[in-house]
Design a protein around this motif. Structure first.
Motif, short mmCIF file in Angstrom:
data_model
loop_
_atom_site.label_atom_id
_atom_site.label_comp_id
_atom_site.label_asym_id
_atom_site.label_seq_id
_atom_site.Cartn_x
_atom_site.Cartn_y
_atom_site.Cartn_z
N ALA A 11 3.44 12.59 2.29
CA ALA A 11 3.55 11.14 2.05
C ALA A 11 3.17 10.81 0.62
CB ALA A 11 2.66 10.39 3.03
N MET A 12 2.19 11.51 0.08
CA MET A 12 1.81 11.28 -1.31
C MET A 12 2.95 11.70 -2.25
SD MET A 12 -1.64 12.41 -3.36
CE MET A 12 -1.14 14.13 -3.55
N GLN A 13 3.68 12.74 -1.90
CA GLN A 13 4.85 13.12 -2.71
C GLN A 13 5.92 12.03 -2.67
OE1 GLN A 13 4.41 15.87 -4.63
NE2 GLN A 13 2.46 15.86 -3.52
N LEU B 12 0.84 -1.20 0.00
CA LEU B 12 0.00 0.00 0.00
C LEU B 12 0.87 1.26 0.00
CD1 LEU B 12 -2.83 -1.10 2.44
CD2 LEU B 12 -3.02 -0.70 -0.01
N PRO B 13 0.35 2.37 -0.49
CA PRO B 13 1.17 3.59 -0.60
C PRO B 13 1.60 4.13 0.76
CG PRO B 13 -0.86 3.77 -1.89
CD PRO B 13 -1.01 2.56 -1.03
N ALA B 14 2.60 4.99 0.70
CA ALA B 14 3.11 5.62 1.92
C ALA B 14 2.05 6.45 2.61
CB ALA B 14 4.33 6.49 1.59
N PHE B 15 1.13 7.05 1.85
CA PHE B 15 0.14 7.90 2.51
C PHE B 15 -0.83 7.08 3.37
CE2 PHE B 15 -1.81 7.47 -1.81
CZ PHE B 15 -3.02 6.89 -1.47
N VAL B 16 -1.04 5.81 3.04
CA VAL B 16 -1.88 4.95 3.88
C VAL B 16 -1.10 4.57 5.14
CG1 VAL B 16 -3.16 2.79 4.04
CG2 VAL B 16 -3.16 4.09 1.90
N ASN B 17 0.16 4.19 4.96
CA ASN B 17 1.01 3.85 6.10
C ASN B 17 1.16 5.05 7.03
OD1 ASN B 17 2.54 1.49 7.07
ND2 ASN B 17 4.30 2.86 6.98
#
Length: 595
Positions: free
Chosen positions: A369-371, A106-111
């Protein structure tokens, strides 16, 4: 006492309405199939774990603390090991990890969102898996294929945990003078000898093995930071089957007795010919370790957001229930002996400060985080480069601005509770103690400020800063003509212009005297931090204005908080700009003997 509930509504607002992550991941091939429902389900389950399992252990863990039992053995507080086992069994360590090693991908923004909740619930406990994720990222980026095969599946599964071992008794941030030595062995490993201090999670009873990432010097290493190498040093040397084997020569000598985060073991680690294996290139260990250090700095931002949020939640509940005096404009609860303290203007100032800093930090950190996801995963190389520059620029702000604000907001929580805040029963004084370390470790906030101004802004003549400035300018140009946005866009444009002028002024002074950078750095970071928050609060106000006709009180609250931020918090920059412009003279002209 106290309480915590995951702020799911605001988290979903940031992810889906502000950041539109479902559309954003379409440009990231490995995340392209992720949808909003999946994200929301993950966050809901994480929120339950945090509020039901971790939060009840926060105060008890603080009271009990960790125990050093001698001969390198450390015991964590009651319930911590069982909670960690539940965390592992539920698969949470794998959430943001590579599927090749057993991760969920999963993406960093979820973590990132997961770690906000974990830190609100129990910062000291969260440091154990948090540092492990940093070790995973470092080895994933720089480990040899053999190291990745041995260590990554175990770290991803959570059955092994990780640390980073940098600080020594004589040196903290100045790693160029570290003394730990690494002598080559005939089998390709290295014998590492030295002492490391302040090692968070250095020894504990949560996992079957602990993987230390250790900075040390090779025999022929050049002096300074150019002579530092990085080594992986396991507590138990893995067998051919990948299981814990022989006990290695790294051992906890004692644990520190600290102001806060009592339930996290902060260890003195002694290395006596401990076997380690080189990670990355010789004498380039600091570059490899920066993967983990930057992850840790972002992690400190999430610790700070977590504490700001939980401090606000408890302050709000108490302010609505606590009866004290009457409103200055007449009784608001005439049927009661006194009014609830939320009627008083200064209590409202405190609550809105906490709310504005929590929600601003959530928008900023989730966007950051999305970046990171774009930097790592986007299909367009230009987008990856742009995102990497923004992450590099904003990481010191995320660490320092958020942790400064968290300390302010936890202190505010004590103030709302009054005398009850100062005693341990209600838990507010713990948040103050826990928040205080966030301004110190992973590079003090002054170091972060020097990094921002010296390395990230002046070193490239403001190129990275202009990239963020373009985001601000584009928003101002798009929204500035709309009457309903004037109260948000005008101050945003103003602070953007002032940051540009301040940066140029400091840069000119620095050409004559580098102390000007050191003198201006801390107020400069707070000024730029407010520029960042102003940008996100203006964007959130735009959404709230568009949605307020729906009748949902969430948007009315968001709009009111935006107005408070611009009216009451952004004006701090009048002072910080003046402080930054005041220069180095008043600091440096006084002789040491006169202090």
């Amino acid at each position: 006492m106290g309480q915590y509930a995951a702020p799911l509504r605001d988290m979903q607002f940031v992810l889906h309405e502000l950041l539109n992550v479902e559309a954003e991941v379409k440009g990231m091939p490995k995340h392209a199939d992720l949808d909003a429902d999946t994200i929301n389900q993950v966050l809901e389950e994480a929120g339950k774990f945090c509020s039901e399992v971790l939060f009840p252990l926060n105060q008890s863990g603080d009271r009990e603390g960790c125990t050093y039992e001698g001969d390198g053995v450390v015991r964590t507080p009651k319930g911590f090991k069982e909670a960690y086992q539940q965390y592992v069994e539920a698969g949470w360590p794998a959430l943001g990890c590579d599927p090749e090693y057993g991760g969920q991908g999963l993406p960093a923004f979820v973590n990132n969102a997961l770690y906000e909740m974990l830190n609100s619930a129990n910062q000291a406990w969260t440091m154990y898996p948090g540092l492990s994720h940093g070790a995973y990222e470092c080895l994933h980026a720089h480990g040899t294929p053999e190291q990745q095969r041995i260590y990554l599946p175990k770290l991803v599964a959570g059955v092994w945990t990780g640390t980073m071992c940098l600080t020594e008794p004589h040196c903290g941030t100045d790693l160029g003078i570290l003394r730990t030595k690494a002598e080559p062995n005939v089998d390709g490993s290295f014998a590492i000898t030295g002492t490391k201090i302040f090692i968070s999670s250095g020894e504990h009873d949560l996992s079957e093995n602990i993987i230390h990432l250790v900075l040390a010097r090779l025999p022929d290493a050049p002096p300074g930071t150019k002579g530092i190498s990085l080594f992986v040093v396991p507590k138990f040397i893995p067998t051919e089957a990948g299981e814990p084997g022989e006990r290695n020569g790294i051992k906890c000598g004692s644990i520190e007795h600290k102001m806060g985060i009592h339930a996290n073991s902060t260890c003195v680690m002694n290395l006596d010919n401990a076997k380690g294996w080189l990670v990355g290139e010789p004498n380039r260990g600091l570059q490899a370790m920066f993967v983990m250090m930057n992850a840790a700095r972002l992690g400190v931002g999430m610790q700070s957001l977590g504490l700001t949020e939980v401090a606000y939640q408890n302050s709000l509940v108490y302010a609505k229930e606590r009866l004290q005096m009457r409103s200055l404009t007449g009784p608001k609860a005439p049927e009661k002996a006194a009014d609830p303290i939320i009627v008083h203007p200064d209590v409202r100032r405190i609550l809105l400060t906490q709310k504005a800093y929590a929600e601003g930090a959530r928008a900023f950190s989730y966007w950051s985080a999305m970046q990171i996801d774009k930097e790592l995963s986007h299909g367009d190389e230009a987008v990856r480069k742009e995102a990497a520059d923004l992450v590099a620029l904003l990481t010191p702000i995320l660490k320092a601005f958020l942790s400064d604000n968290a300390f302010e907001c936890t202190n505010h929580a004590m103030q709302v509770f009054g005398g009850h805040g100062f005693i341990a029963e209600w838990g507010m004084e713990q948040y103050v103690r826990d928040a205080r370390i966030n301004m110190i470790y992973e590079g003090t906030n002054a170091v972060q400020s020097l990094d921002l101004l010296g390395r990230k802004v002046l070193a490239d003549m403001g190129a990275k800063l202009r990239k963020f400035g373009k985001l601000v300018t584009d928003f101002v140009e798009a929204e500035g003509v709309k009457p309903e946005m004037q109260e948000f866009v005008n101050p945003l444009a103003d602070i953007g212009d002032k940051v540009q002028k301040l940066t140029m002024e400091i840069g000119m002074k620095a050409m004559q005297n580098q102390d000007e950078v050191g003198a201006a750095a801390v107020p400069y970071l707070r000024t730029v931090g407010h520029l960042v928050f102003s940008y996100f609060w203006a964007r959130m106000a735009r959404i709230a204005l568009d949605k307020q006709a729906s009748g949902d009180p969430f948007y009315k609250s968001k709009l009111a908080t935006a107005r408070f931020y611009f009216a009451k918090l952004l004006p701090e920059t009048a002072a910080t700009i003046r402080q930054a412009r005041a220069g180095a003279k008043s600091l440096m002209e006084i002789e040491e003997a006169l202090f």
